[in-house]
Design an enzyme around this catalytic site. Structure first.
Site, PDB file in Angstrom:
ATOM      1  CD  GLU A 370      -2.868  -1.051  -0.093  1.00  0.00           C
ATOM      2  OE1 GLU A 370      -2.997   0.036  -0.690  1.00  0.00           O
ATOM      3  OE2 GLU A 370      -3.408  -2.095  -0.480  1.00  0.00           O
ATOM      4  CG  HIS A 453      -6.372  -6.524  -8.456  1.00  0.00           C
ATOM      5  ND1 HIS A 453      -7.303  -5.547  -8.733  1.00  0.00           N
ATOM      6  CD2 HIS A 453      -5.706  -6.108  -7.352  1.00  0.00           C
ATOM      7  CE1 HIS A 453      -7.223  -4.591  -7.832  1.00  0.00           C
ATOM      8  NE2 HIS A 453      -6.259  -4.892  -6.990  1.00  0.00           N
TER       9      HIS A 453
END
Length: 538
Positions: A370, A453
């Site tokens: 992140e 993804h």
């Protein structure tokens, strides 16, 4: 089938691999790859760089170089009317200067068209990266609706999709762009809306600045939903602050600080709203001794420090913005919230529902993943769609695996508690989770913003092969180790990658980074080429 035209110094002919075709032509001066859609250069590698004009500035040499290629770019007029310098980076290691550019039309940026130029100390241009849009004809740049109207339209449309929004996470803005789509060119407001409820998202709406209609919309939130087996309970050591006999999860030794707070299960929507508008971070976590008994907070704090240290020691980077930005983490956001995200201001962590997830702050590679999204935001600005979006996810996975370098799995510490050996993604073997490991098997649909993804696993596999070596699809790759690999990817990200970089451009960016670090013709550069060849990226 993906078609690319490539000019090369060494050979002429037609070669195929996987589902990619390259047409090569001889050139004594430069190697060029042409974008298959616009037939303009997506990168230019100078073999015999042009001699700079004496007594010129770097920017004058830059625009002289761009002027030289205006025909190949299919642009009319001077380059300074088509390109704007958005950032200048000096590299003390190689004495090079890197210019980040934005392509503009009548002063309005063209969405997704950004470039990077590397210039040697003697003002010779070494390389050019980034797609260029050919000359656009007759688009009015005078809006007929206001920014306020565009924001209202975007919110109305979003509520029609996800339900009533009580609070937005921060004040929305509308930025004018020329937006190319489906062969059309519209002056549009890009309105970004951040929400936590009724559905978490970082929504992008393109609103036609002439008629107020929605041209396109998508959700670009960066999140790690589901990784690992939970907070492990292992003992961690980390820096805190002591004041008047009380201890706080506040570290003032790194950059402008690393601080960890407790949301006390405050609703994620309300928390994020307060975070964005007034800087609310939650309650301070205080202990009467140096021992803290909040596992989620301990991991959030220790892992944020570990990621800061990783970037600092490995790359000399001072926080995610390279300017020491404070890293703020808040745990216990929402009730059983199955999420973790970088919200543009800070890190937020849910506790998970105890079944699919445990507290997500317990995973070092998730925290690194992140925070790397923030690094990417402040460096390359990769778009979150298609191949650029897959690279955005892959680079976060790569750096996550490098910061937590005991294996090549992502999220194994907090994903699906009770299932031993499970992980969210595997760089070593993407097929374990049913993900592709070769370009010929890439996802080509529209779900997941073009498979950001899914197809990230193809590039993940290339990174694994570069570091560890091996044979894949009949191609032998000599591993160069984690240390060399991470340096190559970081340099590529911060110097060569732009918003629209695709897989093929990423390969060349990695080669250029390897050449910078280890020299042209080095074994590291050769391994980069082989690693990408092994996954079908040519």
């Amino acid at each position: 089938m993906r078609n690319l035209t490539k000019t090369s110094l060494l050979l002429a002919g037609l070669c195929t691999a996987a589902q990619m075709v390259f047409v090569t032509h001889a050139s004594a001066e430069e190697s060029i790859e042409y974008d298959h859609t616009y037939q303009t250069p997506s990168y230019i590698i100078e073999k015999s760089p042009q001699k700079p004009v004496q007594n010129t500035t770097q920017k004058e040499s830059l625009f002289s170089y761009l002027d030289k290629h205006q025909t190949q770019f299919k642009l009319k007029g001077n380059a300074n009317s088509h390109f704007r310098v958005s950032k200048t980076i000096k590299d003390p290691k190689t004495k090079q200067t890197f210019f980040k550019l934005t392509e503009v039309y009548k002063g309005i940026p063209i969405y997704g068209f950004e470039q990077a130029v590397a210039m040697k100390e003697n003002k010779q241009v070494k390389s050019f990266f980034g797609k260029v849009h050919p000359q656009i004809k007759d688009v009015s740049v005078t809006p007929s609706i206001s920014e306020k109207k565009a924001i209202h339209t975007a919110r109305r449309e979003l509520e029609a999709s996800i339900g009533k929004i009580e609070y937005l996470d921060g004040e929305p803005k509308g930025e004018l762009y020329i937006y190319p789509h489906d062969g059309e060119y519209d002056l549009a407001y890009l309105v970004r809306l951040s929400t936590s409820e009724p559905e978490p998202g970082y929504w992008h709406y393109f609103i036609d600045a002439k008629n107020g209609k929605v041209i396109e919309s998508f959700n670009a939130i960066h999140e790690a939903a589901g990784t690992g087996i939970g907070v492990s309970g292992d003992e961690k050591s980390f820096d805190v602050t002591e004041q008047n006999g009380r201890f706080y999860l506040a570290d003032e030794t790194r950059g402008k600080g690393i601080n960890t707070f407790d949301a006390k299960n405050l609703n994620e929507t309300l928390f994020t709203l307060l975070s964005q508008l007034i800087g609310y971070t939650g309650k301070e976590i205080v202990s009467g001794t140096s021992v803290f008994n909040e596992p989620a907070a301990v991991d959030a704090h220790a892992n944020a420090q570990a990621v800061y240290d990783y970037y600092s020691k490995t790359f000399g980077r001072d926080s995610f913005d390279q300017n020491g930005a404070r890293i703020t983490s808040t745990v216990h956001v929402g009730k059983q919230w199955n999420n973790a995200a970088w919200n543009g201001v800070q890190m937020v962590y849910g506790d998970g529902d105890g079944s699919k997830f445990k507290p997500l702050s317990g995973s070092l590679d998730i925290v690194a993943h992140e925070i790397t999204h923030a690094v990417t935001q402040y460096s390359a600005g990769l778009l979150y769609q298609g191949e650029p979006g897959a690279l955005n996810e892959s680079i976060s996975d790569i750096m996550g695996a490098m910061a937590d370098r005991d294996d090549w799995e992502i999220g194994e510490d907090v994903y699906t508690p009770g299932i031993a050996g499970d992980s969210l993604r595997s760089l070593e073997d993407p097929s374990k989770q049913g993900n592709p490991d070769h370009y010929s098997n890439r996802y080509t649909g529209t779900e997941d913003y073009g498979g950001v993804h899914i197809n990230s696993s193809i590039h993940n596999k290339a990174a694994y092969l570069l570091a560890e070596g091996g044979v894949h699809h009949g191609v032998q790759v000599e591993g160069i180790g984690r240390e060399a690999s991470e340096q190559i990817y970081y340099r590529a990200l911060t110097y060569y990658v732009t918003a629209s970089t695709d897989f093929s451009m990423m390969k060349q960016a990695a080669i250029e980074a390897a050449n910078d670090l280890y020299g042209e013709g080095s074994k590291q550069s050769a391994s980069v080429e082989k690693a990408y060849e092994a996954v079908g990226i040519l």
